[in-house]
Design an enzyme around this catalytic site. Structure first.
Site, PDB file in Angstrom:
ATOM      1  N   MET A  75       0.803  -1.227   0.000  1.00 36.89           N
ATOM      2  CA  MET A  75       0.000   0.000   0.000  1.00 36.89           C
ATOM      3  C   MET A  75       0.838   1.281   0.000  1.00 36.89           C
ATOM      4  SD  MET A  75      -2.891  -1.209  -0.317  1.00 36.89           S
ATOM      5  CE  MET A  75      -3.525  -2.872  -0.180  1.00 36.89           C
ATOM      6  N   CYS A  76       2.149   1.160  -0.130  1.00 36.88           N
ATOM      7  CA  CYS A  76       3.003   2.348  -0.180  1.00 36.88           C
ATOM      8  C   CYS A  76       2.991   2.964  -1.572  1.00 36.88           C
ATOM      9  CB  CYS A  76       4.441   1.987   0.204  1.00 36.88           C
ATOM     10  SG  CYS A  76       4.676   1.847   1.966  1.00 36.88           S
ATOM     11  N   ILE A 112       7.982   4.689   6.048  1.00 36.66           N
ATOM     12  CA  ILE A 112       8.210   3.284   5.702  1.00 36.66           C
ATOM     13  C   ILE A 112       9.529   3.140   4.952  1.00 36.66           C
ATOM     14  CG2 ILE A 112       7.274   1.243   4.546  1.00 36.66           C
ATOM     15  CD1 ILE A 112       5.700   2.223   7.045  1.00 36.66           C
ATOM     16  N   GLU A 113       9.853   4.104   4.122  1.00 33.28           N
ATOM     17  CA  GLU A 113      11.136   4.072   3.416  1.00 33.28           C
ATOM     18  C   GLU A 113      12.295   4.075   4.412  1.00 33.28           C
ATOM     19  OE1 GLU A 113       8.121   5.204   0.451  1.00 33.28           O
ATOM     20  OE2 GLU A 113       8.464   5.707   2.547  1.00 33.28           O
ATOM     21  N   ASP A 127      23.536 -10.986   7.063  1.00 32.28           N
ATOM     22  CA  ASP A 127      23.899 -11.858   5.949  1.00 32.28           C
ATOM     23  C   ASP A 127      25.406 -11.946   5.764  1.00 32.28           C
ATOM     24  OD1 ASP A 127      23.452 -13.406   3.459  1.00 32.28           O
ATOM     25  OD2 ASP A 127      24.267 -11.599   2.517  1.00 32.28           O
TER      26      ASP A 127
END
Length: 166
Positions: A75-76, A112-113, A127
């Protein structure tokens, strides 16, 4: 109760319509941390991780993630970012803190970014170091500050309860 904006008249998810919102400068600052064995942090500092310069790669990964947010979070909105900056600090023992600042001049915010940039940078550290330390813990990822937009200025206060207010 305030009407939810992410549902249509059939009560199904929708992307919020931001057509009529004003373009303003918007900034988000997010942070998070990864805890590791002291030896892992020492090897990062000494450049002795086989996959390369851990923090340099994590920094680029965080920037790339911010730019891809709308492809990953349904939804972004696709937002033209005007700046993404990633910083790392550590406590000299076992914790690396990542902070991301994301900026735009647009009709919707970049929280959100910023959060995705932090998560991705921390996951990249995981990782790159997992061969020597699979017990690393990513935690405390949150929005620190948001500037601009209709909802105004937000500053995180860890003293305030984060319980749902129904």
């Amino acid at each position: 109760m305030e009407k939810l904006t992410h549902f249509n008249d059939q009560n199904r998810s929708k992307m919020v319509d931001v057509t009529d919102k004003k373009v303003t400068s918007r900034t988000a600052l997010a942070t998070g941390e990864i805890k590791m064995h002291p030896e892992t942090l020492q090897r990062i500092h000494e450049g002795k991780i086989k996959k390369g310069d851990v923090l340099a790669v994590a920094q680029v990964a965080g920037i790339m993630a911010a730019k891809q947010t709308s492809s990953l979070i349904p939804m972004c909105h696709l937002i033209p970012l005007t700046g993404v900056d990633i910083h790392f600090e550590d406590d000299g023992e076992s914790i690396v803190t990542c902070t991301a600042q994301v900026k735009t001049k647009h009709v919707t915010g970049v929280e959100i970014e910023g959060l995705l940039a932090v998560q991705t940078a921390l996951l990249t550290i995981y990782d790159m170091c997992k061969a020597i330390d699979r017990g690393m813990i990513i935690s405390n990822v949150h929005l620190v500050e948001k500037i601009g937009g209709k909802s105004g200025h937000f500053i995180f206060d860890d003293q305030v309860s984060h319980e749902s207010q129904d």
